[in-house]
Design a protein around this motif. Structure first.
Motif, PDB file in Angstrom:
ATOM      1  N   TYR A  30       0.832  -1.203   0.000  1.00  0.00           N
ATOM      2  CA  TYR A  30       0.000   0.000   0.000  1.00  0.00           C
ATOM      3  C   TYR A  30       0.863   1.247   0.000  1.00  0.00           C
ATOM      4  O   TYR A  30       0.598   2.210  -0.733  1.00  0.00           O
ATOM      5  N   GLN A  31       1.913   1.247   0.808  1.00  0.00           N
ATOM      6  CA  GLN A  31       2.823   2.387   0.889  1.00  0.00           C
ATOM      7  C   GLN A  31       3.481   2.646  -0.464  1.00  0.00           C
ATOM      8  O   GLN A  31       3.562   3.789  -0.926  1.00  0.00           O
ATOM      9  N   ALA A  32       3.968   1.580  -1.106  1.00  0.00           N
ATOM     10  CA  ALA A  32       4.622   1.729  -2.407  1.00  0.00           C
ATOM     11  C   ALA A  32       3.640   2.175  -3.477  1.00  0.00           C
ATOM     12  O   ALA A  32       3.966   3.007  -4.321  1.00  0.00           O
ATOM     13  N   MET A  33       2.439   1.629  -3.450  1.00  0.00           N
ATOM     14  CA  MET A  33       1.436   1.984  -4.449  1.00  0.00           C
ATOM     15  C   MET A  33       1.057   3.456  -4.351  1.00  0.00           C
ATOM     16  O   MET A  33       1.006   4.168  -5.351  1.00  0.00           O
ATOM     17  N   VAL A  34       0.789   3.921  -3.143  1.00  0.00           N
ATOM     18  CA  VAL A  34       0.415   5.320  -2.943  1.00  0.00           C
ATOM     19  C   VAL A  34       1.549   6.239  -3.374  1.00  0.00           C
ATOM     20  O   VAL A  34       1.323   7.271  -4.010  1.00  0.00           O
ATOM     21  N   PRO A  61       7.269   7.110 -11.896  1.00  0.00           N
ATOM     22  CA  PRO A  61       8.552   6.972 -12.572  1.00  0.00           C
ATOM     23  C   PRO A  61       8.403   7.327 -14.047  1.00  0.00           C
ATOM     24  O   PRO A  61       7.292   7.464 -14.561  1.00  0.00           O
ATOM     25  N   ASN A  62       9.511   7.479 -14.719  1.00  0.00           N
ATOM     26  CA  ASN A  62       9.504   7.996 -16.079  1.00  0.00           C
ATOM     27  C   ASN A  62       9.781   6.890 -17.092  1.00  0.00           C
ATOM     28  O   ASN A  62      10.916   6.449 -17.238  1.00  0.00           O
ATOM     29  N   PRO A  63       8.748   6.413 -17.827  1.00  0.00           N
ATOM     30  CA  PRO A  63       8.986   5.356 -18.812  1.00  0.00           C
ATOM     31  C   PRO A  63       9.700   5.889 -20.045  1.00  0.00           C
ATOM     32  O   PRO A  63       9.518   7.043 -20.435  1.00  0.00           O
ATOM     33  N   GLN A  64      10.499   5.032 -20.677  1.00  0.00           N
ATOM     34  CA  GLN A  64      11.253   5.439 -21.853  1.00  0.00           C
ATOM     35  C   GLN A  64      10.831   4.665 -23.103  1.00  0.00           C
ATOM     36  O   GLN A  64      11.576   4.582 -24.058  1.00  0.00           O
ATOM     37  N   GLY A  65       9.644   4.074 -23.063  1.00  0.00           N
ATOM     38  CA  GLY A  65       9.166   3.367 -24.233  1.00  0.00           C
ATOM     39  C   GLY A  65       9.578   1.916 -24.251  1.00  0.00           C
ATOM     40  O   GLY A  65      10.157   1.389 -23.311  1.00  0.00           O
ATOM     41  N   ALA A 106       4.008  -3.837 -11.170  1.00  0.00           N
ATOM     42  CA  ALA A 106       3.836  -3.925  -9.712  1.00  0.00           C
ATOM     43  C   ALA A 106       5.183  -3.922  -9.008  1.00  0.00           C
ATOM     44  O   ALA A 106       5.363  -3.279  -7.967  1.00  0.00           O
ATOM     45  N   ASP A 107       6.162  -4.638  -9.572  1.00  0.00           N
ATOM     46  CA  ASP A 107       7.515  -4.647  -8.997  1.00  0.00           C
ATOM     47  C   ASP A 107       8.173  -3.273  -9.134  1.00  0.00           C
ATOM     48  O   ASP A 107       8.946  -2.858  -8.273  1.00  0.00           O
ATOM     49  N   LEU A 108       7.850  -2.580 -10.232  1.00  0.00           N
ATOM     50  CA  LEU A 108       8.390  -1.230 -10.426  1.00  0.00           C
ATOM     51  C   LEU A 108       7.918  -0.296  -9.319  1.00  0.00           C
ATOM     52  O   LEU A 108       8.684   0.565  -8.870  1.00  0.00           O
ATOM     53  N   GLU A 109       6.673  -0.447  -8.876  1.00  0.00           N
ATOM     54  CA  GLU A 109       6.171   0.407  -7.806  1.00  0.00           C
ATOM     55  C   GLU A 109       7.002   0.248  -6.536  1.00  0.00           C
ATOM     56  O   GLU A 109       7.356   1.230  -5.877  1.00  0.00           O
ATOM     57  N   ILE A 110       7.321  -1.004  -6.202  1.00  0.00           N
ATOM     58  CA  ILE A 110       8.149  -1.255  -5.024  1.00  0.00           C
ATOM     59  C   ILE A 110       9.547  -0.684  -5.233  1.00  0.00           C
ATOM     60  O   ILE A 110      10.111  -0.032  -4.334  1.00  0.00           O
ATOM     61  N   ALA A 111      10.134  -0.928  -6.421  1.00  0.00           N
ATOM     62  CA  ALA A 111      11.484  -0.430  -6.716  1.00  0.00           C
ATOM     63  C   ALA A 111      11.526   1.093  -6.647  1.00  0.00           C
ATOM     64  O   ALA A 111      12.467   1.685  -6.087  1.00  0.00           O
ATOM     65  N   ASN A 112      10.518   1.745  -7.203  1.00  0.00           N
ATOM     66  CA  ASN A 112      10.460   3.202  -7.201  1.00  0.00           C
ATOM     67  C   ASN A 112      10.427   3.745  -5.775  1.00  0.00           C
ATOM     68  O   ASN A 112      11.146   4.690  -5.430  1.00  0.00           O
ATOM     69  N   TYR A 113       9.603   3.120  -4.931  1.00  0.00           N
ATOM     70  CA  TYR A 113       9.518   3.557  -3.536  1.00  0.00           C
ATOM     71  C   TYR A 113      10.841   3.326  -2.804  1.00  0.00           C
ATOM     72  O   TYR A 113      11.314   4.210  -2.076  1.00  0.00           O
ATOM     73  N   LEU A 114      11.444   2.151  -2.987  1.00  0.00           N
ATOM     74  CA  LEU A 114      12.698   1.846  -2.312  1.00  0.00           C
ATOM     75  C   LEU A 114      13.797   2.830  -2.715  1.00  0.00           C
ATOM     76  O   LEU A 114      14.554   3.322  -1.870  1.00  0.00           O
ATOM     77  N   ILE A 115      13.888   3.102  -4.007  1.00  0.00           N
ATOM     78  CA  ILE A 115      14.931   4.010  -4.498  1.00  0.00           C
ATOM     79  C   ILE A 115      14.722   5.418  -3.963  1.00  0.00           C
ATOM     80  O   ILE A 115      15.657   6.057  -3.441  1.00  0.00           O
ATOM     81  N   LYS A 116      13.494   5.925  -4.072  1.00  0.00           N
ATOM     82  CA  LYS A 116      13.224   7.324  -3.751  1.00  0.00           C
ATOM     83  C   LYS A 116      13.135   7.606  -2.255  1.00  0.00           C
ATOM     84  O   LYS A 116      13.437   8.715  -1.815  1.00  0.00           O
ATOM     85  N   GLU A 117      12.716   6.604  -1.472  1.00  0.00           N
ATOM     86  CA  GLU A 117      12.447   6.856  -0.060  1.00  0.00           C
ATOM     87  C   GLU A 117      13.384   6.123   0.896  1.00  0.00           C
ATOM     88  O   GLU A 117      13.592   6.588   2.013  1.00  0.00           O
TER      89      GLU A 117
END
Length: 310
Positions: free
Chosen positions: A108-112, A119-123, A250-261
């Motif tokens: 829930y924390q990562a999703m929110v 994150p920024n997709p590159q195609g 879904a894994d990207l959401e967790i990765a994004n949160y871990l990296i940024k926070e």
């Protein structure tokens, strides 16, 4: 006999009935506890139409809460049983399974966080690309089974982020991020000999942590592979750089949160997480030496080839 049985059931329901206004309060709390994990599952599996301000997700959540509230209101006579089953299910998952109280909180924390900071997709990188230059030499140079490479990778994987609590399913991802950080902190760019292309093996680059972009990409790919990750090397014409598979959105959401926070908060502050998506919907993060954090800005966008190690 039937009347006596029905009478017993009626008396039992009376005992289970919760007095007002606590029944409404408990129903609403239970509603949220059920709605959050169900919404997470829907969010991860439904196609994102990319509406402004994530209005589609807001409407889904409101509809879900309303529907569950109506169901729980009908079932409020057996509310205690519903609460008991829910708590027991999460308790069992926490003790013996992979999904429990902590998992609900982390997802829930990562999703929110991701909904607030995309994150920024590159195609999409397609598989039908140009022939990869020096392919056989690079494959041989990514010697992840070499004892020196494996020993270094294991040490680097456990050097940072050991105090991060939870995120058991993301342990390998976090260890790969630790490898990235150690190589990134130690790497020094050194040119190849004049008018020559020198391709160093991973164990050779470990001697000085120095070389050009292809040497860095080879070392990073070998070390990520040595600790169970799936790397690939991207060819852009005048540059090679490594990427790491993180999984699906879904894994990207967790990765994004871990990296940024959690892991690279200072390095990534004010910046987006960049990634590529392949034709199978898999997400790959940039691990170039020019990036200060996994998913840092790409040095070049002209993708000519991709070489995957799995």
């Amino acid at each position: 006999m039937v009347k006596e049985f029905l009478a017993k059931i009626k008396n039992l329901l009376k005992k289970l009935r919760i007095p007002k206004p606590w029944d409404s309060i408990i129903i609403f709390i239970l509603n949220l506890l059920i709605s959050i994990p169900v919404f997470i599952i829907l969010h991860q599996n439904l196609i994102d139409p990319e509406w402004p301000l994530h209005i589609d997700r807001v409407l889904i959540f409101i509809t879900l809460v309303t529907l569950i509230q109506l169901i729980l209101t009908v079932l409020k006579k057996i509310l205690i049983i519903c609460i008991g089953f829910y708590v027991l299910a999460l308790l069992f998952g926490s003790l013996f399974g992979d999904y429990g109280f902590r998992s609900v909180y982390e997802e829930y924390q990562a999703m929110v966080y991701t909904m607030a900071y995309d994150p920024n997709p590159q195609g999409v990188i397609l598989s039908k690309l140009l022939p990869f230059p020096n392919k056989s030499k690079i494959i041989d140079a990514v010697d992840y089974n070499n004892p020196q490479v494996r020993n270094y990778a294991v040490g680097a994987a456990t050097k940072y982020f050991r105090d991060i609590k939870g995120f058991q399913k993301e342990r390998r991802m976090i260890q790969c991020f630790s490898v990235f950080k150690d190589i990134r902190n130690r790497w020094i760019y050194v040119n190849d000999p004049h008018n020559a292309e020198y391709i160093a093996t991973a164990d050779e680059s470990l001697q000085h942590f120095a070389g050009d972009c292809d040497d860095h990409a080879i070392l990073m790919a070998a070390c990520i592979r040595a600790v169970g990750g799936t790397p690939r090397i991207i060819h852009t014409g005048g540059h090679l750089y490594p990427e790491m598979l993180v999984g699906d959105k879904a894994d990207l959401e967790i990765a994004n949160y871990l990296i940024k926070e959690q892991l690279f908060a200072d390095e990534s502050r004010g910046h987006e997480v960049h990634y590529h998506v392949d034709e199978y919907g898999q997400v790959w993060l940039n691990l170039d030496y020019t990036a200060r954090y996994p998913g840092g800005p790409f040095m070049s966008e002209e993708i000519l080839g991709a070489l995957t190690f799995n």
